[in-house]
Each structure stands twice: as structure tokens, then as C-alpha cells.
Scaffold this motif. Structure first.
Motif, PDB file in Angstrom:
ATOM      1  N   GLY A 215       0.815  -1.212   0.000  1.00  0.00           N
ATOM      2  CA  GLY A 215       0.000   0.000   0.000  1.00  0.00           C
ATOM      3  C   GLY A 215       0.843   1.254   0.000  1.00  0.00           C
TER       4      GLY A 215
ATOM      5  N   GLU B 213      -9.279   0.773  -2.780  1.00  0.00           N
ATOM      6  CA  GLU B 213      -7.845   1.010  -2.781  1.00  0.00           C
ATOM      7  C   GLU B 213      -7.369   1.771  -4.010  1.00  0.00           C
ATOM      8  N   TRP B 214      -7.872   1.403  -5.197  1.00  0.00           N
ATOM      9  CA  TRP B 214      -7.281   1.964  -6.414  1.00  0.00           C
ATOM     10  C   TRP B 214      -8.157   2.966  -7.152  1.00  0.00           C
TER      11      TRP B 214
ATOM     12  N   GLN C 124     -14.079   8.534  -3.509  1.00  0.00           N
ATOM     13  CA  GLN C 124     -14.145   7.919  -2.183  1.00  0.00           C
ATOM     14  C   GLN C 124     -15.559   7.970  -1.621  1.00  0.00           C
TER      15      GLN C 124
ATOM     16  N   ASP D 129      -7.568   6.919  -6.645  1.00  0.00           N
ATOM     17  CA  ASP D 129      -6.297   7.342  -7.247  1.00  0.00           C
ATOM     18  C   ASP D 129      -6.371   7.311  -8.773  1.00  0.00           C
TER      19      ASP D 129
ATOM     20  N   SER E  95     -11.078  -4.512  -4.224  1.00  0.00           N
ATOM     21  CA  SER E  95      -9.979  -3.546  -4.227  1.00  0.00           C
ATOM     22  C   SER E  95     -10.394  -2.178  -4.737  1.00  0.00           C
TER      23      SER E  95
ATOM     24  N   ARG F  88       2.250   1.761  -3.477  1.00  0.00           N
ATOM     25  CA  ARG F  88       1.253   2.303  -4.402  1.00  0.00           C
ATOM     26  C   ARG F  88       1.018   3.783  -4.139  1.00  0.00           C
ATOM     27  N   ASP F  89       0.908   4.161  -2.871  1.00  0.00           N
ATOM     28  CA  ASP F  89       0.706   5.573  -2.527  1.00  0.00           C
ATOM     29  C   ASP F  89       1.866   6.428  -3.026  1.00  0.00           C
TER      30      ASP F  89
END
Length: 447
Positions: A5, A157-158, A112, A161, A154, A8-9
Motif C-alpha cells: 500500500g 484502494e485503487w 471515495q 487514485d 480492491s 502504491r501511494d
């Protein structure tokens, strides 16, 4: 997982920083900035920063900024960009890049909030008919079926972004920023309106939509989507705001902005210069829209009739789409933004980039699109051929206006087909979920 994580960030931050630095570097290049800002695909008579400069000069000389035919932005938008006029190239470059970065950041927050909304759940496809399918608890039904969705685990998470990076790296949004299009303010305000509507901050959302409409009249067509978002009860039981109250507050806020503008500049000249300009389309400068060539060729005594038809054509979509997509207000907002980008009086490529950035929110539903690859190729070809055909028409004189207008028609047709196919894909997805619920009802399952 933690290390993955963090990696990726870090990659997302590097990608976003690189996109912002690219904008600043291109804006600091005088030749690049002037070349891009002069492109009719990027700057229109409404969104050109040069028009802001001319209006600011008239204001500084003690006259009305709407004297002549230069400025077609309302007073408060002029006041917002006024500090940029006297700023140095470096400050202006950083300012436009930061505004674009803020749009990306807000879109990330929109993603989000969307993932936490009812629309992101499979039970949204049941369109509120849970009892019909013997689904007493939508959350249990979601838990039982969301695992079958490819990649759904997921999303949180993605997806946010991805939305931000697509906006930052989309060629159209980069061109719009480098061309110093004032459209970036419209994008920021609309994105904030969507974010506040998703987070149930009703008054702020309506005020932001009012300012977006005040700045760009076609943004008012987003009102049904915002009203539907605010009308829904939140997951914690908080009741929504009635549509009548939303519409009433919107009209009052818009009226106050108009009155405030009258008090700020001392006249109503801006009404005709801004809103009359958008509705009557007096400046037939070429752009990526459909108005300019048609009204350049048509006889004057037919102009009023076809102006009504063209403007009515845009206004006819929001209500029927709101009825059909009442269970998906975010997708409704994307559709209305796309319609504005295609059919408004003075569109630019920047309008399309905003819609493309929001598209991944529906990635599971849009996976059913059958011709996306070919339509994206058409958009790519038009993007490459547009400056070539312009050069043949304007510079060498070996072509004519038909060359360029043919490309704008293809550009609009490709976007219309993308929009139509995305709607069909969403409808197919909803039918699939309802079919699954019906089959389970026959099997005697109940959630």
C-alpha cells in the motif's frame, strides 16, 4: 500488504507530482503556451484567458468590462482571475497548475464518497424494489453478491487514485491547463458540488451548483442529479432534502449572485454579454462544437428557429434521464456533463476531459461496453487530425471549412456513441442483477 500500500501511494504521489510539474514547465514556455492557447479546440470566446485580460483592462480604465465584445464571463469570475492578470508568468503557471491539481484532488474525494454510497452497491440495480425480490436487507444481499464482482474488493484502494491520475494525465486536461482556459474554475466548482452532495452537505452543494450555473449556464442542467443525491437518505438514517427545497434554494442563490454582480459593476450589461452570448451564439468562431458551421451557412431568417431547436435539444435531456436514472444520480451527473460537453454552444476539449475522468466510477458497469476501443481510436484520430485539417484550411488554403467541420462532427458522434453505449452497458448490468435476484426468489432464497 502495508508495504504494498505504501508503494502504491508513493507511485500515485510521484505520478501526480509529475503531471503538475509538466503543466508548470509547459506553461513557462512562451511558445508552447501561446501555441496551445491559440488553438480553437482549447480556448473558446467564453473560456479564453485573453478575454479576461481585456475585460480587466477595461475595468482598470474605469469603463465597463463588457464594453465591446471581449468578455463573456460574469463579474465574479472576472474578479477571481483578476490577480492572475498582473501576476508574472511563473506565478500564473503555478496558479493554473495548482487549480488543476485541486480539481484532481476533489475528484479523488468524489470517488471515495461514491464508493461509500448506495449507488456503488449491487442492490442499487434493484431500483428500490427490494420487497419485490424478497430482499429484506440490502446490505446482506450486497455482501452475498459483491464478492462475485471482479476486482470489487480492491475498489476502495485503487479507484480514487485512478480517477485523479486519469484527470491529471488526460491530454485534453493538460491542453486545457496549458492553454490557460478559465474552464478549470468551472470544473473545480462542479466537482465540489458533487462532493458536497455525496457527503450530504445540502446547502453548500446547492450554493456551489448555483455558482457553477452563474459561471457557465449549462451547468444548471446538473440540478436534477444534485437534487436526487440530496433527496436520498444517508446510510446512517439521516433524511434527505426534498427536491422542491433544493430547487428553491438553487433559484434564490442564483438570483442573489446576479443581483450581487449588478451591484459590483453597477449595470446589467453582463447579462447579455454572458448569458445572451451563450444562448444567441453571435460569435461563429470555429470550435469542437456543432453550432458554428451550421449557423455560418444558414440563412438569417431561419436562425432564430434553429437556435431554439439547438438550445431546446440540450435542455430536453435532464428530466427524462433523471426519471430513468433516478437510482443512479452520480451516473446521471456524468451523462449530463457529457451532453453539455457535446452540445453546448462553445465547447472545448477540456469539457470532455472532465467526463472521462469520472468514467472509471462505473468501471464494473461499463465493462459491458462492446465498442469502447474503436470509439476511443476515433477520438484519437480526430485529436491528431484536427490541427492538420486546421492548417490545411487556414494556413495553406488547400482545404476549406468542410474539412474541419467534418472532424468536429466525427468528434461529437464518437462522444454520443460512447455515451449511448455506456448507458446501455449500465442498463444491461442492472438487468443482470435484477435477473439474479429473480432467480434466487424462485429458488426460495431470502436475504
Amino acid at each position: 500488504m502495508v508495504a504494498h500500500g505504501r508503494g502504491r501511494d508513493s507511485a500515485v504521489l510521484v505520478g501526480a507530482a509529475a503531471a503538475v510539474c509538466l503543466r508548470v514547465a509547459l506553461l513557462l514556455s512562451n511558445s508552447v503556451r501561446e501555441a496551445v492557447s491559440s488553438r480553437v479546440e482549447v480556448s473558446t470566446p467564453v473560456t479564453s484567458f485573453l478575454r479576461i485580460r481585456e475585460g480587466a483592462f477595461l475595468w482598470e480604465q474605469g469603463g465597463s468590462p463588457y464594453d465591446g465584445d471581449a468578455l463573456h464571463r460574469p463579474p465574479f469570475v472576472l474578479f477571481f482571475f483578476y490577480p492572475f492578470v498582473s501576476a508574472g508568468d511563473a506565478v500564473r503557471a503555478v496558479a493554473f497548475a495548482v487549480l488543476d491539481a485541486l480539481v484532481a484532488l476533489v475528484l479523488r474525494r468524489v470517488a471515495q464518497e461514491y464508493l461509500q454510497s448506495d449507488e456503488a452497491r449491487p442492490s442499487c440495480s434493484l431500483r428500490g424494489k427490494l420487497a419485490k425480490y424478497k430482499v429484506q436487507d440490502a446490505r446482506k444481499w450486497d455482501v452475498a453478491h459483491v464478492g462475485s464482482e471482479a476486482g470489487s474488493g480492491s475498489d476502495v484502494e485503487w479507484l480514487p487514485d485512478a480517477v485523479a491520475l486519469i484527470y491529471l494525465w488526460h491530454p485534453y486536461s493538460i491542453l486545457s491547463c496549458v492553454g490557460m482556459s478559465t474552464l478549470v474554475l468551472d470544473h473545480l466548482v462542479v466537482a465540489l458540488a458533487l462532493l458536497t452532495a455525496l457527503s450530504r452537505r445540502a446547502v453548500l452543494s446547492v450554493l456551489l451548483l448555483s455558482f457553477a450555473t452563474y459561471s457557465s449556464p449549462h451547468s444548471g442542467f446538473l440540478l436534477p442529479a444534485i437534487a436526487l443525491l440530496l433527496d436520498r437518505s444517508s446510510s446512517n438514517g439521516r433524511k434527505g432534502v426534498s427536491m422542491g427545497l433544493t430547487v428553491g434554494l438553487f433559484l434564490i442563490a442564483t438570483g442573489l449572485l446576479l443581483v450581487g454582480s449588478r451591484l459590483a459593476i453597477g449595470s446589467w450589461d453582463f447579462v447579455h454579454a454572458v448569458y445572451g452570448f451563450v444562448v444567441l451564439v453571435p460569435d461563429l468562431v470555429p470550435n469542437v462544437g456543432l453550432f458554428w458551421y451550421f449557423f455560418m451557412e444558414i440563412f438569417d431568417h431561419f436562425k432564430s428557429f434553429f437556435l431554439f431547436i439547438f438550445q431546446y435539444h440540450i435542455a430536453v435531456y435532464p428530466i427524462p434521464l433523471a426519471v430513468r436514472l433516478s437510482h443512479r444520480p452520480v451516473f446521471l451527473a456524468i451523462c449530463l456533463l457529457a451532453i453539455n460537453a457535446i452540445f453546448k454552444s462553445y465547447p472545448s476539449v477540456g469539457d470532455s476531459s472532465f467526463c472521462f475522468a469520472l468514467g472509471p466510477l462505473m468501471h464494473r458497469q461499463l465493462a459491458g461496453m462492446r465498442h469502447m476501443y474503436y470509439l476511443m481510436q476515433v477520438l484519437l484520430f480526430v485529436t491528431v487530425l484536427s490541427p492538420i485539417f486546421w492548417h490545411l484550411w487556414i494556413v495553406t488554403g488547400s482545404g476549406n471549412s468542410n474539412f474541419y467541420y467534418a472532424l468536429t462532427v466525427v468528434f461529437a458522434a464518437a462522444q454520443v456513441l460512447l455515451l449511448s453505449e455506456s448507458m446501455l452497458a449500465v442498463f444491461r448490468y442492472d438487468r443482470g442483477v435484477r435477473r439474479k435476484a429473480a432467480e434466487e426468489m424462485k429458488e426460495g432464497k431470502s436475504w
